[in-house]
Design a protein around this motif. Sequence first.
Motif, PDB file in Angstrom:
ATOM      1  N   TRP A  50       0.828  -1.124   0.068  1.00 38.80           N
ATOM      2  CA  TRP A  50       0.248  -0.049   0.054  1.00 38.80           C
ATOM      3  C   TRP A  50       1.104   1.465  -0.119  1.00 38.80           C
ATOM      4  CZ3 TRP A  50      -4.894  -1.360  -1.514  1.00 38.80           C
ATOM      5  CH2 TRP A  50      -4.825  -2.578  -1.128  1.00 38.80           C
ATOM      6  N   PHE A  51       1.697   1.310   0.260  1.00 37.32           N
ATOM      7  CA  PHE A  51       3.060   2.011   0.221  1.00 37.32           C
ATOM      8  C   PHE A  51       3.963   2.203  -1.278  1.00 37.32           C
ATOM      9  CE2 PHE A  51       7.548   3.754   0.018  1.00 37.32           C
ATOM     10  CZ  PHE A  51       7.332   4.415   0.118  1.00 37.32           C
ATOM     11  N   TRP A  52       3.686   0.661  -1.694  1.00 39.09           N
ATOM     12  CA  TRP A  52       4.513   1.428  -3.273  1.00 39.09           C
ATOM     13  C   TRP A  52       3.010   1.508  -4.424  1.00 39.09           C
ATOM     14  CZ3 TRP A  52       9.690   2.482  -3.618  1.00 39.09           C
ATOM     15  CH2 TRP A  52      10.256   1.667  -2.143  1.00 39.09           C
ATOM     16  N   ASN A  53       2.471   0.992  -3.880  1.00 43.25           N
ATOM     17  CA  ASN A  53       1.218   0.715  -5.577  1.00 43.25           C
ATOM     18  C   ASN A  53      -0.403   1.679  -4.901  1.00 43.25           C
ATOM     19  OD1 ASN A  53       1.164  -2.288  -7.280  1.00 43.25           O
ATOM     20  ND2 ASN A  53       1.855  -2.325  -4.948  1.00 43.25           N
ATOM     21  N   ARG A  54       0.610   2.877  -5.485  1.00 39.58           N
ATOM     22  CA  ARG A  54       0.062   4.258  -6.323  1.00 39.58           C
ATOM     23  C   ARG A  54      -0.979   5.120  -7.117  1.00 39.58           C
ATOM     24  NH1 ARG A  54       2.750   7.683  -0.968  1.00 39.58           N
ATOM     25  NH2 ARG A  54       3.380   5.869  -0.374  1.00 39.58           N
ATOM     26  N   TYR A  55      -1.217   3.913  -8.104  1.00 38.06           N
ATOM     27  CA  TYR A  55      -1.590   3.923  -8.879  1.00 38.06           C
ATOM     28  C   TYR A  55      -3.234   4.394  -8.762  1.00 38.06           C
ATOM     29  CZ  TYR A  55      -3.685  -0.289  -8.728  1.00 38.06           C
ATOM     30  OH  TYR A  55      -4.294  -1.784  -8.566  1.00 38.06           O
ATOM     31  N   PRO A  56      -3.539   5.172 -10.318  1.00 35.00           N
ATOM     32  CA  PRO A  56      -5.084   5.532  -9.765  1.00 35.00           C
ATOM     33  C   PRO A  56      -5.990   4.670  -9.517  1.00 35.00           C
ATOM     34  CG  PRO A  56      -3.714   6.471 -12.016  1.00 35.00           C
ATOM     35  CD  PRO A  56      -3.006   5.075 -11.545  1.00 35.00           C
ATOM     36  N   GLY A  57      -7.505   4.920  -8.713  1.00 35.00           N
ATOM     37  CA  GLY A  57      -8.080   3.510  -8.531  1.00 35.00           C
ATOM     38  C   GLY A  57      -7.210   2.436  -7.778  1.00 35.00           C
ATOM     39  N   ALA A  58      -6.574   2.327  -7.269  1.00 32.51           N
ATOM     40  CA  ALA A  58      -5.558   0.989  -6.726  1.00 32.51           C
ATOM     41  C   ALA A  58      -7.079   1.407  -4.600  1.00 32.51           C
ATOM     42  CB  ALA A  58      -4.287   1.730  -6.250  1.00 32.51           C
ATOM     43  N   ARG A  59      -7.319   0.125  -4.645  1.00 36.26           N
ATOM     44  CA  ARG A  59      -8.541  -0.432  -3.497  1.00 36.26           C
ATOM     45  C   ARG A  59      -8.531  -1.266  -3.355  1.00 36.26           C
ATOM     46  NH1 ARG A  59     -12.612   2.828  -2.955  1.00 36.26           N
ATOM     47  NH2 ARG A  59     -13.052   4.384  -4.729  1.00 36.26           N
ATOM     48  N   CYS A  60      -8.393  -1.739  -2.297  1.00 37.84           N
ATOM     49  CA  CYS A  60      -8.808  -3.074  -1.967  1.00 37.84           C
ATOM     50  C   CYS A  60     -10.163  -3.819  -2.811  1.00 37.84           C
ATOM     51  CB  CYS A  60      -8.580  -3.646  -0.541  1.00 37.84           C
ATOM     52  SG  CYS A  60      -8.130  -4.980   0.573  1.00 37.84           S
ATOM     53  N   ASP A  61      -9.840  -5.003  -2.282  1.00 37.46           N
ATOM     54  CA  ASP A  61     -10.624  -6.204  -2.925  1.00 37.46           C
ATOM     55  C   ASP A  61     -12.156  -6.189  -2.198  1.00 37.46           C
ATOM     56  OD1 ASP A  61      -8.621  -7.688  -3.276  1.00 37.46           O
ATOM     57  OD2 ASP A  61      -9.127  -8.781  -5.294  1.00 37.46           O
ATOM     58  N   VAL A  62     -11.074  -6.172  -1.118  1.00 36.85           N
ATOM     59  CA  VAL A  62     -11.612  -7.186  -0.148  1.00 36.85           C
ATOM     60  C   VAL A  62     -12.932  -6.245   0.721  1.00 36.85           C
ATOM     61  CG1 VAL A  62     -11.598  -8.402   2.640  1.00 36.85           C
ATOM     62  CG2 VAL A  62      -9.727  -9.067   0.029  1.00 36.85           C
ATOM     63  N   GLU A  63     -13.525  -5.664   1.644  1.00 35.03           N
ATOM     64  CA  GLU A  63     -14.422  -5.387   1.756  1.00 35.03           C
ATOM     65  C   GLU A  63     -13.441  -4.484   3.346  1.00 35.03           C
ATOM     66  OE1 GLU A  63     -18.562  -5.315   2.410  1.00 35.03           O
ATOM     67  OE2 GLU A  63     -18.682  -6.790   1.586  1.00 35.03           O
ATOM     68  N   SER A  64     -13.931  -3.518   3.636  1.00 33.06           N
ATOM     69  CA  SER A  64     -12.830  -3.105   4.494  1.00 33.06           C
ATOM     70  C   SER A  64     -12.988  -3.327   5.899  1.00 33.06           C
ATOM     71  CB  SER A  64     -13.154  -0.975   4.688  1.00 33.06           C
ATOM     72  OG  SER A  64     -13.148  -0.452   3.711  1.00 33.06           O
ATOM     73  N   LEU A  65     -14.244  -3.461   6.545  1.00 34.71           N
ATOM     74  CA  LEU A  65     -14.300  -4.025   7.694  1.00 34.71           C
ATOM     75  C   LEU A  65     -13.614  -5.635   7.647  1.00 34.71           C
ATOM     76  CD1 LEU A  65     -18.583  -2.354   8.104  1.00 34.71           C
ATOM     77  CD2 LEU A  65     -16.307  -2.526   9.636  1.00 34.71           C
ATOM     78  N   GLU A  66     -13.926  -5.773   6.547  1.00 35.58           N
ATOM     79  CA  GLU A  66     -12.803  -7.587   6.804  1.00 35.58           C
ATOM     80  C   GLU A  66     -11.398  -7.406   7.024  1.00 35.58           C
ATOM     81  OE1 GLU A  66     -14.148 -10.776   6.973  1.00 35.58           O
ATOM     82  OE2 GLU A  66     -16.497  -9.905   6.763  1.00 35.58           O
ATOM     83  N   TYR A  67     -10.936  -6.226   5.694  1.00 28.78           N
ATOM     84  CA  TYR A  67      -9.695  -6.095   5.859  1.00 28.78           C
ATOM     85  C   TYR A  67      -9.170  -5.666   6.084  1.00 28.78           C
ATOM     86  CZ  TYR A  67      -4.995  -5.911   2.739  1.00 28.78           C
ATOM     87  OH  TYR A  67      -4.031  -5.617   2.022  1.00 28.78           O
ATOM     88  N   SER A  68      -8.783  -6.008   7.581  1.00 28.07           N
ATOM     89  CA  SER A  68      -7.923  -4.699   8.687  1.00 28.07           C
ATOM     90  C   SER A  68      -7.289  -5.402   9.716  1.00 28.07           C
ATOM     91  CB  SER A  68      -9.335  -4.070   8.800  1.00 28.07           C
ATOM     92  OG  SER A  68      -9.950  -4.548   9.562  1.00 28.07           O
ATOM     93  N   TYR A  69      -6.644  -5.488  10.251  1.00 31.21           N
ATOM     94  CA  TYR A  69      -5.998  -5.986  11.745  1.00 31.21           C
ATOM     95  C   TYR A  69      -6.932  -6.125  12.745  1.00 31.21           C
ATOM     96  CZ  TYR A  69      -1.123  -4.676  10.962  1.00 31.21           C
ATOM     97  OH  TYR A  69      -0.497  -4.899  10.214  1.00 31.21           O
TER      98      TYR A  69
END
Length: 547
Positions: A50-69
């Motif tokens: 998430w530091f390196w991949n800053r291309y336009p539209g970069a977004r996770c494909d797993v929902e935020s409430l799941e994709y977290s510690y």
Amino acid sequence: MPDASRSVPRQLDVVIVGAGLAGLYAIHRLRGLGLKVRAYEAGSGVGGTWFWNRYPGARCDVESLEYSYSFSEELQQEWKWPERYGTQPEILKYINHVADRFDLRRDVQLNTRIKSAVFDSAANEWVVKTDTGEEIHARYCVMAAGNLSTPRVPDFKGIHDFKGKWYHSGLWPHEGVDFTGLRVGVVGTGSSGVQMIPIIAQQARQLTVFQRTANFSLPARNGPMEEERERRHKAEYPARRAAAMETPFAIGGHPKPTRSALEISEEERNAAYESKWQEGGSISYLYSYTDLLVNKASNDTASEFVRNKIRGMVKDPKTAELLAPKDHPIGTKRLCLDTHYYETYNRPNVRLVDVRSDPIQEITATGLRLASGAEHELDAIVFATGFDAMTGALKEIDVRTTDGAALRKHWEGGPLTYLGLMVSGFPNMFVITGPGSPGVKTQMIASIEQHVDWIADAIDHLGRHQLDRIEPSPQAESDWVQHVNQVADSTLYPLANSWYVGANIPGKPRVFMPYVGGFDRYKRRCDEVAAKGYEGFTLSRHETVGA
Ligand code: N01
């Protein structure tokens, strides 16, 4: 004057390579055992992918409430995700918040790339060297260098003659790129290409997409976080996280399928697919029936449903057919999630070029030339051409032992690990979400937490039993690799040419690398191995030479 930091090796209990989501959690967890740890990170900030991949539209494909510690109930309750799927800036903000909140930065060294790691068998420690000439000695080494972290631009002839600017999705300039008014070419239509194409199309004067393989993509149906949904999810967080552990993808909230796609009528099946299509997300679609990833005839029904959707969305029939994947079953390459990807091809400034039938021959000073001689004039080229996945980051480090083993040699015919966690002949070195692990096929943070917890427990176990060395037996390693392959061969995954088998890297041995038996099954196996006193591993006490 000699630099003291270079001449006096730093002594640690655990050296961690990388300060992304895995490295940061490893610091937190291992420090909790009272160990002296430090993570070395090539980037100028924490966050890894998430530091390196800053291309336009970069977004996770797993929902935020799941994709977290999940390791801190306070953190998961307090953090507010503004959208259903996190954007790259939002996820990076979250990671930085975690680094500050748990005071992790004091054990992170940025702008430092690890060049070599040698296990000194006599001293029973890893000797790690950085590109700044520093030397670190540590009993244990945790490789948290990522599995999609070695960007790859194909070796196109003439690339250095190009007069315009070119970019790779995984090395995006921090200041961003403005494509306004430019003729832009995007090479690659994997997850990165599919996310950036609709955004670049809005800026560019003309966008030409060079597609070698059409990919299946489903609508994300992203939107602002619904308050009620967030409230309900947070009220049930611990139970939801526990339930996710019992699923193949480590993602909760999707009822387990009970029937084959072939058990029901076409009408009922298509209605189910339609409802998943409207709901958005990839897991729920692939989880519609029990056998979509193991039975070709079942998969055909799900694949054809999406192909028909593409045909319905893309106005030009020839473009629609090119975009409709026919060479692999849906889900056997990473399924993409998009926002208006297919509709983008209806824009007058966007065109699709098939580089399967007419491959890219070379980059010229003014653009790109295909094998047929056709030329495309471009002001900027974006390579969304992927990564040397799973093994690239580890192979870039010269990993050896004083007993004569070299990781590059050990992995010459394909990567070998036991449980994806350790490699025979390389004691006290742990790998996070590498080959043989289900990591890339799951909610990655759940896998990271499970791996790091298992490693921390193993190190703690060694310490409590006055032991200081662990390594897998060659037999356990070879059995695991065989199991990983058997499981893969019982599915449809090997039918696709994907980075799962290294197909995107010319000359890379074609070996199925991720474990696709499911996170739930994998976790049970890891727990069982630990409960049986680390079955398949040799645990020993090392006598220091001369002691
Ligand atoms: O890379 P890819 P990516 N000439 O390898 C093409 C994760 N991720 O960066 O398929 C022409 O999937 C190549 O063609 P082909 C996710 O796990 C997640 O997109 O080899 N084309 C392909 O189309 C994902 O799977 C998220 O025939 C060439 C593309 O380049 C993984 O990262 C977002 C070529 C590479 O696709 C990698 O995704 C982004 C050539 N010589 C990434 N060489 C989300 O969470 C390669 N290609 C949403």
